[in-house]
Write a protein that holds these residues in place. Structure first.
Motif, PDB file in Angstrom:
ATOM      1  N   ALA A  55       0.839  -1.211   0.000  1.00 29.77           N
ATOM      2  CA  ALA A  55       0.000   0.000   0.000  1.00 29.77           C
ATOM      3  C   ALA A  55       0.870   1.256   0.000  1.00 29.77           C
ATOM      4  O   ALA A  55       0.606   2.217  -0.742  1.00 29.77           O
ATOM      5  CB  ALA A  55      -0.924  -0.010   1.209  1.00 29.77           C
ATOM      6  N   TYR A  70      -4.304   0.142  -6.725  1.00 30.26           N
ATOM      7  CA  TYR A  70      -4.557   0.341  -5.289  1.00 30.26           C
ATOM      8  C   TYR A  70      -5.498   1.527  -5.040  1.00 30.26           C
ATOM      9  O   TYR A  70      -5.273   2.619  -5.561  1.00 30.26           O
ATOM     10  CB  TYR A  70      -3.234   0.578  -4.549  1.00 30.26           C
ATOM     11  CG  TYR A  70      -3.410   0.917  -3.096  1.00 30.26           C
ATOM     12  CD1 TYR A  70      -3.741  -0.062  -2.169  1.00 30.26           C
ATOM     13  CD2 TYR A  70      -3.278   2.232  -2.653  1.00 30.26           C
ATOM     14  CE1 TYR A  70      -3.930   0.251  -0.837  1.00 30.26           C
ATOM     15  CE2 TYR A  70      -3.460   2.559  -1.320  1.00 30.26           C
ATOM     16  CZ  TYR A  70      -3.787   1.566  -0.419  1.00 30.26           C
ATOM     17  OH  TYR A  70      -3.977   1.888   0.905  1.00 30.26           O
ATOM     18  N   GLN A  79      -6.997  -4.920   1.115  1.00 30.37           N
ATOM     19  CA  GLN A  79      -6.996  -3.631   0.420  1.00 30.37           C
ATOM     20  C   GLN A  79      -8.023  -3.638  -0.705  1.00 30.37           C
ATOM     21  O   GLN A  79      -8.304  -4.674  -1.307  1.00 30.37           O
ATOM     22  CB  GLN A  79      -5.610  -3.239  -0.078  1.00 30.37           C
ATOM     23  CG  GLN A  79      -4.887  -4.249  -0.923  1.00 30.37           C
ATOM     24  CD  GLN A  79      -3.485  -3.785  -1.315  1.00 30.37           C
ATOM     25  OE1 GLN A  79      -3.232  -3.540  -2.480  1.00 30.37           O
ATOM     26  NE2 GLN A  79      -2.578  -3.663  -0.354  1.00 30.37           N
ATOM     27  N   CYS A  81      -9.046  -2.549  -4.357  1.00 24.74           N
ATOM     28  CA  CYS A  81      -8.295  -2.276  -5.589  1.00 24.74           C
ATOM     29  C   CYS A  81      -9.247  -2.202  -6.776  1.00 24.74           C
ATOM     30  O   CYS A  81     -10.353  -2.749  -6.734  1.00 24.74           O
ATOM     31  CB  CYS A  81      -7.287  -3.398  -5.841  1.00 24.74           C
ATOM     32  SG  CYS A  81      -5.949  -3.433  -4.641  1.00 24.74           S
TER      33      CYS A  81
END
Ligand code: UDP
Length: 241
Positions: A55, A70, A79, A81
């Motif tokens: 990240a 990202y 995360q 994306c």
């Protein structure tokens, strides 16, 4: 944002669909593999560190104008994306000779070449991800020559940004692997991850390895090396969490 079913599971990550069709959740696992799956282990907390490290790096690359998948960090391992269709090529950028190139060509590891070296490998596990050249990739219909130009240009900018970033933390960026994807509107953007799993990172003073080679070569203190990279990057990059 609601997490839906799993789209894909790889060696180190899982990808989940979400209720927004152009976004996925990527979950970083603790699993480690090497030598085309022959060596396997669970390295406790690796996924958490790689989620954070990747990240930070993708955030820095976005600031440097390198479009990537990202969007944001959702939690310790997750995360958000942009959803892309991965182009099945591993693009390797080498600033210092190491690993497979040292072995294959009989060059001493640590040799600094006069130029930056770009390899492309065809992502096909059954074939052992073979090294290919531009013409092979075009012949197989994986990319066009124009797309390869875009990919090499992005790889070059990524290398310049990351070399400087790591140098500011006292780390030499020896080599790294990146992957690209196509967005729905046909743009090529950087995807996958950039972490000690996918880079060779050597302490600039001592040459100590701070990357997955500690696992591949049974050097011990694997997670400590990843933590060291995380701590050093955190000092120079605003925390993404
Ligand atoms: N690499 C990777 N995934 C792979 C192969 C290589 O992330 O499947 C990374 C590796 O960590 C190193 C760089 O790409 O930073 C170059 O690796 P190399 O071709 O030397 O292969 P290796 O020695 O890892 O077999």
């Amino acid at each position: 944002m609601e997490q839906l079913g799993m789209l894909y599971e790889g060696k180190a990550k899982q990808v989940y669909l979400t209720d927004e069709r152009d976004k996925v959740i990527i979950r970083y696992k603790d699993d480690a593999t090497a030598f085309n799956n022959v060596k396997k282990a669970v390295i406790a907390n690796k996924g958490v560190l790689n989620n954070r490290i990747s990240a930070m790096i993708f955030g820095r690359l976005r600031d440097a104008g390198v479009e990537n998948h990202y969007i944001s960090t959702l939690g310790d391992r997750d995360q958000l994306c942009r959803r892309v269709e991965i182009i099945p090529l591993e693009v390797v950028v080498r600033n210092v000779i190491a690993g497979s190139m040292a072995r294959r060509l009989g060059i001493e590891e640590g040799t600094i070449p006069p130029n930056v070296i770009y390899d492309i490998c065809y992502k096909a596990e059954a074939l052992g991800d073979p090294l290919v050249n531009d013409h092979h990739a075009v012949a197989m219909g994986i990319v066009t020559y124009d797309e390869l130009r875009v990919i090499y240009d992005m790889a070059d900018r990524i290398n310049a940004t990351l070399k400087a970033l790591f140098a500011s933390t006292g780390v030499t960026l020896v080599d790294f692997k990146i992957e690209f994807g196509r967005t729905e509107d046909g743009r090529i953007i950087l995807a996958d991850e950039i972490s000690p799993d996918t880079c060779r990172l050597w302490d600039a003073e001592t040459g100590e390895k701070l990357d997955k080679d500690r696992f591949r070569r049974d050097l011990g203190h694997v997670i400590e090396a990843y933590e060291e990279i995380y701590v050093r990057l955190s000092r120079v990059v605003g925390l993404a969490l």
